[in-house]
Design a protein around this motif. Structure first.
Motif, mmCIF file in Angstrom:
data_model
loop_
_atom_site.group_PDB
_atom_site.id
_atom_site.type_symbol
_atom_site.label_atom_id
_atom_site.label_comp_id
_atom_site.label_asym_id
_atom_site.label_seq_id
_atom_site.Cartn_x
_atom_site.Cartn_y
_atom_site.Cartn_z
ATOM 1 N N PRO A 121 0.826 -1.209 0.000
ATOM 2 C CA PRO A 121 0.000 0.000 0.000
ATOM 3 C C PRO A 121 0.859 1.258 0.000
ATOM 4 N N GLY A 122 0.613 2.147 -0.933
ATOM 5 C CA GLY A 122 1.374 3.382 -1.031
ATOM 6 C C GLY A 122 2.789 3.185 -1.551
ATOM 7 N N GLY A 123 3.133 1.940 -1.927
ATOM 8 C CA GLY A 123 4.461 1.659 -2.446
ATOM 9 C C GLY A 123 5.566 1.784 -1.419
ATOM 10 N N ARG A 124 5.215 1.808 -0.142
ATOM 11 C CA ARG A 124 6.208 2.043 0.903
ATOM 12 C C ARG A 124 6.463 0.760 1.690
ATOM 13 N N VAL A 125 7.734 0.534 1.988
ATOM 14 C CA VAL A 125 8.132 -0.603 2.805
ATOM 15 C C VAL A 125 8.970 -0.049 3.941
ATOM 16 N N GLY A 126 8.482 -0.153 5.162
ATOM 17 C CA GLY A 126 9.232 0.341 6.313
ATOM 18 C C GLY A 126 9.542 1.828 6.220
ATOM 19 N N GLY A 127 8.636 2.625 5.678
ATOM 20 C CA GLY A 127 8.852 4.051 5.554
ATOM 21 C C GLY A 127 9.665 4.451 4.335
ATOM 22 N N PHE A 128 10.090 3.482 3.552
ATOM 23 C CA PHE A 128 10.913 3.725 2.367
ATOM 24 C C PHE A 128 10.065 3.486 1.130
ATOM 25 N N GLY A 129 10.074 4.411 0.191
ATOM 26 C CA GLY A 129 9.271 4.310 -1.028
ATOM 27 C C GLY A 129 9.902 3.374 -2.036
ATOM 28 N N LEU A 130 9.952 2.082 -1.724
ATOM 29 C CA LEU A 130 10.607 1.107 -2.588
ATOM 30 C C LEU A 130 10.016 1.107 -3.995
ATOM 31 N N TRP A 131 8.709 1.091 -4.094
ATOM 32 C CA TRP A 131 8.088 1.043 -5.420
ATOM 33 C C TRP A 131 8.409 2.310 -6.212
ATOM 34 N N ASP A 132 8.464 3.461 -5.548
ATOM 35 C CA ASP A 132 8.848 4.701 -6.217
ATOM 36 C C ASP A 132 10.276 4.596 -6.755
ATOM 37 N N GLU A 133 11.171 3.983 -5.981
ATOM 38 C CA GLU A 133 12.559 3.790 -6.414
ATOM 39 C C GLU A 133 12.626 2.874 -7.628
ATOM 40 N N VAL A 134 11.830 1.801 -7.630
ATOM 41 C CA VAL A 134 11.801 0.880 -8.770
ATOM 42 C C VAL A 134 11.324 1.608 -10.020
ATOM 43 N N ALA A 135 10.251 2.383 -9.900
ATOM 44 C CA ALA A 135 9.716 3.125 -11.049
ATOM 45 C C ALA A 135 10.724 4.151 -11.561
ATOM 46 N N ALA A 136 11.418 4.839 -10.648
ATOM 47 C CA ALA A 136 12.422 5.825 -11.052
ATOM 48 C C ALA A 136 13.598 5.148 -11.744
ATOM 49 N N ALA A 137 14.050 4.007 -11.222
ATOM 50 C CA ALA A 137 15.157 3.275 -11.841
ATOM 51 C C ALA A 137 14.769 2.794 -13.234
ATOM 52 N N HIS A 138 13.553 2.321 -13.381
ATOM 53 C CA HIS A 138 13.089 1.851 -14.694
ATOM 54 C C HIS A 138 13.011 3.009 -15.682
ATOM 55 N N ALA A 139 12.527 4.154 -15.248
ATOM 56 C CA ALA A 139 12.450 5.329 -16.121
ATOM 57 C C ALA A 139 13.853 5.770 -16.549
ATOM 58 N N TRP A 140 14.823 5.755 -15.611
ATOM 59 C CA TRP A 140 16.201 6.110 -15.952
ATOM 60 C C TRP A 140 16.760 5.134 -16.972
ATOM 61 N N TRP A 141 16.554 3.840 -16.734
ATOM 62 C CA TRP A 141 17.045 2.785 -17.626
ATOM 63 C C TRP A 141 16.499 2.989 -19.034
ATOM 64 N N GLN A 142 15.205 3.294 -19.143
ATOM 65 C CA GLN A 142 14.611 3.556 -20.455
ATOM 66 C C GLN A 142 15.209 4.812 -21.081
ATOM 67 N N SER A 143 15.445 5.853 -20.291
ATOM 68 C CA SER A 143 15.993 7.106 -20.825
ATOM 69 C C SER A 143 17.423 6.929 -21.346
ATOM 70 N N GLN A 144 18.113 5.883 -20.880
ATOM 71 C CA GLN A 144 19.468 5.598 -21.332
ATOM 72 C C GLN A 144 19.499 4.666 -22.539
ATOM 73 N N GLY A 145 18.318 4.353 -23.081
ATOM 74 C CA GLY A 145 18.253 3.486 -24.257
ATOM 75 C C GLY A 145 18.155 2.010 -23.938
ATOM 76 N N VAL A 146 17.697 1.661 -22.750
ATOM 77 C CA VAL A 146 17.523 0.283 -22.298
ATOM 78 C C VAL A 146 18.836 -0.504 -22.430
#
Length: 82
Positions: free
Chosen positions: A29-54
Motif C-alpha cells: 500500500p502506497g508503495g512504501r516498505v518500512g517508511g521507504f518508497g521502494l516502489w517509487d525507487e523501482v519506477a524511477a530506476a526503470h524510467a532512468w534505464w529507459q531514458s538511457q536506451g535500455v
C-alpha cells in the motif's frame, strides 16, 4: 524488467509485468516498505534505464577514480552512473 524469477512470479510480493507508473496489484500500500518508497525507487530506476536506451548489462562496467573510489560506468569511463 522482472523482479522475480518466473517460477516464483505468483508468490512475489511485487513484480513488474508490462506496467510501470501507478500501483502494481502486488505492490505494498502506497508503495512504501518500512517508511521507504521502494516502489517509487523501482519506477524511477526503470524510467532512468529507459531514458538511457535500455542498456544491457554488457554496457555497464567498473571504473576506479584517481582517489581510489570504485564506481559503475555506462559505455565509457567518463560516464559514471553509480
Amino acid at each position: 524488467m522482472g523482479l522475480v524469477r518466473p517460477a516464483e512470479a505468483e508468490e512475489a510480493p511485487a513484480g513488474v509485468h508490462g506496467q510501470i507508473g501507478g500501483a502494481h496489484p502486488r505492490a505494498p500500500p502506497g508503495g512504501r516498505v518500512g517508511g521507504f518508497g521502494l516502489w517509487d525507487e523501482v519506477a524511477a530506476a526503470h524510467a532512468w534505464w529507459q531514458s538511457q536506451g535500455v542498456p544491457g548489462l554488457g554496457r555497464f562496467g567498473p571504473t576506479v577514480t584517481v582517489e581510489g573510489e570504485r564506481r559503475v560506468r555506462l559505455n565509457s569511463p567518463d560516464h559514471v552512473v553509480g
